[in-house]
Design a protein around this motif. Structure first.
Motif, mmCIF file in Angstrom:
data_model
loop_
_atom_site.group_PDB
_atom_site.id
_atom_site.type_symbol
_atom_site.label_atom_id
_atom_site.label_comp_id
_atom_site.label_asym_id
_atom_site.label_seq_id
_atom_site.Cartn_x
_atom_site.Cartn_y
_atom_site.Cartn_z
ATOM 1 N N PHE A 66 -63.255 -9.177 36.811
ATOM 2 C CA PHE A 66 -62.576 -10.348 36.278
ATOM 3 C C PHE A 66 -61.802 -10.064 34.986
ATOM 4 C CE2 PHE A 66 -66.134 -11.941 38.828
ATOM 5 C CZ PHE A 66 -65.459 -12.789 39.687
ATOM 6 N N ALA A 67 -62.519 -9.735 33.901
ATOM 7 C CA ALA A 67 -61.863 -9.622 32.594
ATOM 8 C C ALA A 67 -60.842 -8.487 32.553
ATOM 9 C CB ALA A 67 -62.915 -9.436 31.499
ATOM 10 N N LEU A 68 -61.244 -7.298 32.982
ATOM 11 C CA LEU A 68 -60.336 -6.160 32.940
ATOM 12 C C LEU A 68 -59.175 -6.344 33.920
ATOM 13 C CD1 LEU A 68 -59.840 -3.423 31.610
ATOM 14 C CD2 LEU A 68 -61.191 -2.363 33.422
ATOM 15 N N SER A 69 -59.451 -6.927 35.057
ATOM 16 C CA SER A 69 -58.388 -7.183 36.033
ATOM 17 C C SER A 69 -57.353 -8.150 35.469
ATOM 18 C CB SER A 69 -58.987 -7.750 37.327
ATOM 19 O OG SER A 69 -59.840 -6.798 37.933
ATOM 20 N N ALA A 70 -57.825 -9.189 34.762
ATOM 21 C CA ALA A 70 -56.901 -10.145 34.141
ATOM 22 C C ALA A 70 -56.048 -9.463 33.076
ATOM 23 C CB ALA A 70 -57.691 -11.304 33.529
ATOM 24 N N MET A 71 -56.680 -8.594 32.283
ATOM 25 C CA MET A 71 -55.940 -7.867 31.249
ATOM 26 C C MET A 71 -54.872 -6.974 31.873
ATOM 27 S SD MET A 71 -57.309 -4.963 28.565
ATOM 28 C CE MET A 71 -57.997 -6.031 27.320
ATOM 29 N N LEU A 72 -55.236 -6.240 32.915
ATOM 30 C CA LEU A 72 -54.291 -5.329 33.564
ATOM 31 C C LEU A 72 -53.134 -6.098 34.201
ATOM 32 C CD1 LEU A 72 -56.762 -2.785 35.194
ATOM 33 C CD2 LEU A 72 -55.225 -2.363 33.278
ATOM 34 N N PHE A 73 -53.435 -7.229 34.815
ATOM 35 C CA PHE A 73 -52.365 -8.037 35.413
ATOM 36 C C PHE A 73 -51.406 -8.529 34.327
ATOM 37 C CE2 PHE A 73 -50.542 -12.167 36.465
ATOM 38 C CZ PHE A 73 -49.888 -11.876 37.650
ATOM 39 N N ARG A 74 -51.962 -9.021 33.230
ATOM 40 C CA ARG A 74 -51.114 -9.541 32.147
ATOM 41 C C ARG A 74 -50.235 -8.434 31.575
ATOM 42 N NH1 ARG A 74 -51.816 -10.066 26.541
ATOM 43 N NH2 ARG A 74 -53.970 -9.327 26.678
ATOM 44 N N PHE A 75 -50.801 -7.245 31.375
ATOM 45 C CA PHE A 75 -50.021 -6.127 30.841
ATOM 46 C C PHE A 75 -48.929 -5.696 31.823
ATOM 47 C CE2 PHE A 75 -53.624 -4.415 27.928
ATOM 48 C CZ PHE A 75 -53.320 -5.389 26.992
#
Length: 309
Positions: free
Chosen positions: A42-51
């Motif tokens: 969840f958290a890391l996936s959201a960060m990677l998508f945003r970047f």
């Protein structure tokens, strides 16, 4: 060097906090597994998508960059695997040792730390390193282990590799973000706020999870783990530096990020693979413990060096 050390210290302090919480049993093994799963899916996936949604394909896919990292990493992979085979270890164990020598903790440690220390322009190169590690070398170890046990290559192995890549949330989130960017789709404010809030939990959660997972690892077979830690913390970034700066003439800033990413300690997912296949799990565990501890000094030194160019 001292300034960089103090800037990296909070990241390792967070790892130490997770280690202490798990070591004192304040955080159970089940809790560690739960927070790791939350960060990973969840958290890391959201960060990677945003970047990645803010990047263009040209910022991520760079020919000389990919060739430099692949060739240097491949060289250290062959060295580590060759040394293991020379010692009489079977192919599956040798592949696991080679994985320890080149696969750093780019997802949980590298992305949050390097983007904060080196600036948002480091996002593209760091994600390219992560993608190569996941697509090329994480696939290679599955092929080597499965092929060595079956005695021949089966098409089902390639299917297993493909399914594993498709199910990896880091690969999926990066791919979706780049597709979103390429299609020039507008990003609704609620969606951006959602992934920003969720992604903000990635850095502290990932660092805490690294520390908590280390608490369950013990140090055995120090000699081999020390050799693998030397490969990961010293030989790997040195080979990457030579390939990037001398052989392929990678753009200086991108080269500096690549070298810094190569200096990261052994990744936790190598241990997961070792446990899954029942191969040298204790050796990997010790390598992660030693390399993460030593990286407090070595990563700071490498970042201080690459910051000059």
């Amino acid at each position: 060097m001292i300034e960089i050390f103090f800037r990296t210290l909070p990241f390792f302090a967070m790892i130490g906090l997770g280690y202490g919480a798990a070591r004192t049993r304040f955080f159970s093994e089940e809790a560690t597994a739960a927070i790791t799963k939350f960060v990973f899916y969840f958290a890391l996936s959201a960060m990677l998508f945003r970047f990645s949604a803010d990047l263009s394909m040209s910022e991520v896919f760079d020919g000389p960059f990919i060739l430099a990292y692949l060739s240097a990493t491949g060289l250290i992979y062959v060295v580590a695997m060759g040394f293991a085979i020379f010692r009489g270890r079977p192919v599956d164990e040798s592949a696991v040792e080679a994985q320890c020598a080149v696969i750093g903790n780019t997802g949980f440690l590298g992305i949050p730390m390097l983007t904060m220390l080196m600036g948002p322009q480091a996002i593209g190169p760091v994600m390219m390193v992560l993608a190569i590690d996941l697509i090329v070398f994480s696939s290679l170890i599955v092929i080597l282990i499965t092929g060595s046990r079956d005695g021949r290559m089966r098409l089902s192995v390639l299917k297993t590799v493909a399914v594993g890549l498709i199910k990896n949330p880091m690969i999926v989130s990066i791919a979706l973000g780049l597709l979103w960017s390429t299609a020039s789709l507008p990003t609704p404010a609620p969606l951006m706020d959602f992934v920003s809030i969720l992604g903000a939990a990635a850095t502290p959660g990932a660092l805490f999870a690294i520390g908590a997972s280390l608490a369950g690892k013990s140090a055995e077979r120090i000699e081999i783990a020390g050799w693998l830690s030397f490969c990961k913390l010293i030989l790997h970034p040195a080979a990457v530096a030579y390939a990037a700066l001398v052989l392929f003439h990678v753009e200086p800033f991108a080269a500096s990020v690549m070298i810094a990413a190569a200096s990261l300690p052994v990744a936790g997912n190598v241990y997961m693979l070792a446990v899954h296949y029942g191969v040298a799990a204790q050796r990997v565990s010790t390598s992660i413990l030693i390399s993460t501890t030593l990286s407090i000094a070595t990563v700071s030194a490498v970042i201080a060096w690459v910051s000059v160019f």
